[in-house]
Design a protein around this motif. Structure first.
Motif, PDB file in Angstrom:
ATOM      1  N   UNK A  84      39.591  46.560  31.526  1.00 36.32           N
ATOM      2  CA  UNK A  84      38.533  45.618  31.170  1.00 36.32           C
ATOM      3  C   UNK A  84      39.038  44.665  30.090  1.00 36.32           C
ATOM      4  N   UNK A 100      43.318  38.075  30.341  1.00 36.60           N
ATOM      5  CA  UNK A 100      43.891  37.145  31.309  1.00 36.60           C
ATOM      6  C   UNK A 100      42.860  36.097  31.744  1.00 36.60           C
ATOM      7  N   UNK A 101      41.633  36.205  31.241  1.00 41.85           N
ATOM      8  CA  UNK A 101      40.686  35.102  31.417  1.00 41.85           C
ATOM      9  C   UNK A 101      40.719  34.182  30.201  1.00 41.85           C
ATOM     10  N   UNK A 134      22.723  48.913  33.267  1.00 45.41           N
ATOM     11  CA  UNK A 134      24.025  49.082  33.924  1.00 45.41           C
ATOM     12  C   UNK A 134      24.724  50.372  33.523  1.00 45.41           C
ATOM     13  N   UNK A 162      30.522  53.097  39.467  1.00 43.51           N
ATOM     14  CA  UNK A 162      31.371  51.967  39.811  1.00 43.51           C
ATOM     15  C   UNK A 162      30.892  50.652  39.191  1.00 43.51           C
ATOM     16  N   UNK A 163      30.440  50.698  37.931  1.00 41.20           N
ATOM     17  CA  UNK A 163      30.017  49.410  37.367  1.00 41.20           C
ATOM     18  C   UNK A 163      30.992  48.897  36.350  1.00 41.20           C
ATOM     19  N   UNK A 215      45.986  34.455  36.282  1.00 41.57           N
ATOM     20  CA  UNK A 215      44.774  35.220  36.561  1.00 41.57           C
ATOM     21  C   UNK A 215      45.111  36.517  37.277  1.00 41.57           C
ATOM     22  N   UNK A 216      44.277  37.516  37.087  1.00 36.13           N
ATOM     23  CA  UNK A 216      44.540  38.810  37.715  1.00 36.13           C
ATOM     24  C   UNK A 216      43.286  39.305  38.435  1.00 36.13           C
ATOM     25  N   UNK A 275      42.055  42.795  40.113  1.00 33.52           N
ATOM     26  CA  UNK A 275      42.473  44.193  40.126  1.00 33.52           C
ATOM     27  C   UNK A 275      41.971  44.892  41.393  1.00 33.52           C
ATOM     28  N   UNK A 311      40.258  47.653  41.301  1.00 38.83           N
ATOM     29  CA  UNK A 311      38.867  47.839  40.915  1.00 38.83           C
ATOM     30  C   UNK A 311      38.401  46.489  40.379  1.00 38.83           C
ATOM     31  N   UNK A 312      37.215  46.038  40.801  1.00 39.84           N
ATOM     32  CA  UNK A 312      36.808  44.671  40.486  1.00 39.84           C
ATOM     33  C   UNK A 312      36.863  44.336  39.000  1.00 39.84           C
ATOM     34  N   UNK A 313      36.556  45.336  38.120  1.00 37.85           N
ATOM     35  CA  UNK A 313      36.640  45.085  36.682  1.00 37.85           C
ATOM     36  C   UNK A 313      35.732  43.987  36.171  1.00 37.85           C
ATOM     37  N   UNK A 341      32.587  42.593  34.127  1.00 34.66           N
ATOM     38  CA  UNK A 341      31.958  43.096  32.909  1.00 34.66           C
ATOM     39  C   UNK A 341      30.552  43.560  33.271  1.00 34.66           C
ATOM     40  N   UNK A 342      30.282  44.862  33.153  1.00 37.94           N
ATOM     41  CA  UNK A 342      29.069  45.419  33.770  1.00 37.94           C
ATOM     42  C   UNK A 342      27.759  44.936  33.151  1.00 37.94           C
ATOM     43  N   UNK A 346      23.295  41.970  38.290  1.00 37.59           N
ATOM     44  CA  UNK A 346      24.367  42.642  37.556  1.00 37.59           C
ATOM     45  C   UNK A 346      25.342  43.240  38.574  1.00 37.59           C
ATOM     46  N   UNK A 386      26.520  46.102  39.226  1.00 34.63           N
ATOM     47  CA  UNK A 386      26.200  47.339  39.953  1.00 34.63           C
ATOM     48  C   UNK A 386      25.196  47.119  41.077  1.00 34.63           C
ATOM     49  N   UNK A 431      31.296  42.462  45.002  1.00 30.88           N
ATOM     50  CA  UNK A 431      31.886  42.574  43.667  1.00 30.88           C
ATOM     51  C   UNK A 431      33.306  42.023  43.669  1.00 30.88           C
ATOM     52  N   UNK A 433      35.647  34.777  39.596  1.00 22.63           N
ATOM     53  CA  UNK A 433      35.811  34.755  38.146  1.00 22.63           C
ATOM     54  C   UNK A 433      37.232  34.336  37.767  1.00 22.63           C
ATOM     55  N   UNK A 434      38.205  34.867  38.520  1.00 21.23           N
ATOM     56  CA  UNK A 434      39.594  34.523  38.232  1.00 21.23           C
ATOM     57  C   UNK A 434      39.876  33.061  38.592  1.00 21.23           C
TER      58      UNK A 434
END
Ligand SMILES: Nc1ncnc2c1ncn2[C@@H]1O[C@H](COP(=O)(O)OP(=O)(O)OP(=O)(O)O)[C@@H](O)[C@H]1O
Ligand SMILES: [Mg+2]
Lengths: 265, 282
Positions: free
Chosen positions: A161, A167-168, A259, A264-265, B97-98, B100, B102-104, B106-107, B149, B151, B158, B165-166
């Motif tokens: 995270x 990287x953003x 959340x 998986x969030x 930009x990356x 992943x 897993x979407x990563x 921000x929840x 959100x 989730x 996602x 986003x990237x």
């Protein structure tokens, strides 16, 4: 299972809690009505209610009931706010750097298990008998749980995270502010709930040792004159306030952190 | 390079190349364990063009993610250097930009806020940000989910949000580490088509890790294969299929697709293989 039936269960659970409270009230009423217990030890609900109205009207020892409550809450809130603004930033830095943590860890680990009243005498000696020593005592008891919750939470922030944010284009201070702090906020609020619990217990104890106002002091003072009705009013008020504060925070958590804990969030 | 790459690789490389964007020079990576160092990457040299679509294949544990982490600046190599635009690249930045596995996302941020994040970090004006966010939401087909959100979204949504986003920060290169591997087959196909279309539109440098040979063949303009212990490049192939602009479904029926597929599979398995006959390309 659909959301409807979850809601039904929720309502049902509330109903069961309600029955439990009603049951206790009933036993209380019945046992005092038939004089199973001496009213000096257990006053009847009616007399407690009467005393409550009387305290509302006339106050206790020249100070109104609301002033007693507000005095206590004032001490509590000043201490909690001070603790929030110190324990959280320090916790974040300790969570990020193990050297900073290594520096503060022994201090906190040493004082944390001490019973607050053990060092209260010292605080009174240093800061005097007025609010300052009480706030300091409450601050110390709120600090440790908040600090520990923050450290543990920062250490659990997924590296991915942080990497994603970097990287953003987020700089390190921005990662702290926009990623680490919000990631940890739910845990910090949970830590705050623990801190309020601990601090509340300490508050009553502190007022019992040295004070001339406050809800804790009122209870102790009344017990000297065997006024168990006043003691009961005090205890019920203290419990009610605690439940109210906790429910408000839980409501906030529920609204703000939907959340959290979602898969998986 | 150890395995002889198919001859076609060189012939198709003859087309006019864009300037190099990313350059890896003698990259080594070793993790120190107890008393000895375990080499993970051994002398990787690589140049990525500004409009390249590079797919990296290799057996599990050969160091693909490690290489991506070095490219992204998340990990400092033990030796060697990464150059982007001829500048040393020493830490993560918005240039790269990356996306992943897993979407990563921000929840606690809505999808729109997630996409806005990079723009905010860049200091883009608020009105401009709003416009860009809605553009990128449109691009990945998530307009109607802007205020949800993460989730509350499906896995594929996602992942699309993460890609948006990237992209929104307009990086020069996009690194992707098995971004579609957690998706079901149908969603994955959609996402592949989506990504290909995006690349054709934007012509950004994409570095895409996958363990799926077919995916590499469908997407990549250039395909790399790595071997393990220590990780090194063994195949560097210009994908002859990438100039055939057909739908992904049609591509899969070509004989050449199957030849290349078995070639790459044996290359990954470290077998001596003959280059596929790809005379039809010339
Ligand atoms: N932090 C670490 N410490 C020690 N060894 C590591 C560390 N991270 C990765 N490795 C080792 O580096 C090697 C390469 O790992 P890497 O994640 O790059 O593989 P990969 O090619 O991405 O594999 P996969 O396809 O399974 O994702 C593995 O052998 C792994 O054990
Ligand atoms: Mg990997």
């Amino acid at each position: 299972m659909g959301p409807r039936s979850t809601y039904k269960k929720h309502v049902l659970a509330r109903g069961v809690s309600f029955i439990s409270v009603a049951f206790i009230l009933m036993i209380w009423t019945v046992s005092t009505h038939f004089k199973w217990v001496d009213p000096v030890f257990l006053p009847s609900p009616q007399s407690v209610w009467q005393t409550f109205l009387e305290l509302l009207r006339e106050g206790y020892k020249g100070i109104s009931l609301s002033s007693h409550i507000l005095d206590s809450l004032y001490r509590l809130f000043i201490a909690l706010i001070l603790a929030l603004f110190t324990a959280v930033p320090l916790g974040i830095f300790c969570g990020i750097s193990k050297y900073v943590l290594a520096f503060f860890d022994p201090i906190i680990e040493f004082y944390r298990p001490l019973p607050p009243l053990a060092y209260y005498a010292l605080l009174v000696l240093w800061l005097g008998i007025d609010d300052r020593s009480k706030v300091a005592l409450l601050f110390l008891s709120a600090f440790a749980p908040l600090f520990l919750a923050t450290v543990a939470s920062v250490q659990r922030v997924p590296q991915d995270r942080i990497n994603a944010a970097r990287s953003l284009g987020a700089t390190k201070p921005k990662v702290l502010l926009y990623i680490i702090l919000p990631s940890c906020l739910p845990d910090i609020i949970t830590g705050l709930r623990t801190a309020i619990g601990v601090t509340y217990a300490t508050l009553v104890a502190a007022e019992m040792v040295a004070a001339t106002s406050g809800i804790g002091w009122m209870v102790l003072d009344a017990s000297k004159y065997l006024r168990s009705d006043i003691v009961f009013v005090g205890i019920i008020l203290m419990g009610g306030i605690a439940i109210l504060m906790d429910s408000l925070i839980r409501l906030y958590q529920h609204l703000q952190f939907s959340w959290v804990g979602k898969q998986d969030s | 390079m150890q395995t002889s790459a198919p001859t076609t690789a060189h012939s198709s490389m003859a087309h006019n190349r864009n300037p190099t964007l990313i350059e890896l020079k003698n990259i080594r990576l070793a993790y120190s364990q107890e008393h000895h160092d375990t080499p993970i990457l051994d002398d990787i040299n690589l140049q990525l063009d500004a409009d390249d679509f590079v797919c990296l294949l290799g057996p599990s544990g050969c160091g693909k993610s490690s290489l991506l982490n070095i490219l992204a600046g998340f990990q400092t190599p033990t030796a060697g250097e990464v150059m982007i635009d001829s500048q040393p690249h020493t830490g993560p930045s918005a240039k790269v930009g990356v996306v992943f596995q897993h979407h990563n996302l921000f929840p606690w941020m809505t999808i729109a806020k997630n996409i806005e994040f990079g723009l905010k970090m860049k200091g883009v004006e608020k009105s401009e940000r709003k416009k860009l966010v809605s553009d990128y939401l449109n691009l990945v087909g998530l307009e109607s989910s802007a205020h949800l959100l993460p989730y509350q979204l499906s896995g594929g949504m996602k992942q699309r949000a993460a890609i948006a986003r990237t992209l929104a920060t307009d990086p020069q290169a996009i690194l992707m580490d098995e971004p579609f591997s957690a998706l079901d087959a149908l969603t994955r196909e959609n996402m592949q088509a989506h990504l290909l279309e995006l690349w054709q539109k934007t012509k950004k440098c994409i570095f895409f890790i996958t363990h799926d040979v077919e995916e590499a063949l469908l997407l990549g303009r250039r395909i790399l294969v790595m071997h393990a212990n220590p990780g090194r490049m063994v195949v560097d192939l210009q994908n002859p299929l990438s100039s055939y602009r057909q739908s992904i479904q049609e591509l899969k029926h070509l004989k050449e697709f199957h030849d290349l597929r078995s070639y790459l599979i044996s290359a990954i398995r470290n077998k001596e293989v003959n280059s596929p006959r790809l005379g039809w390309l010339r």
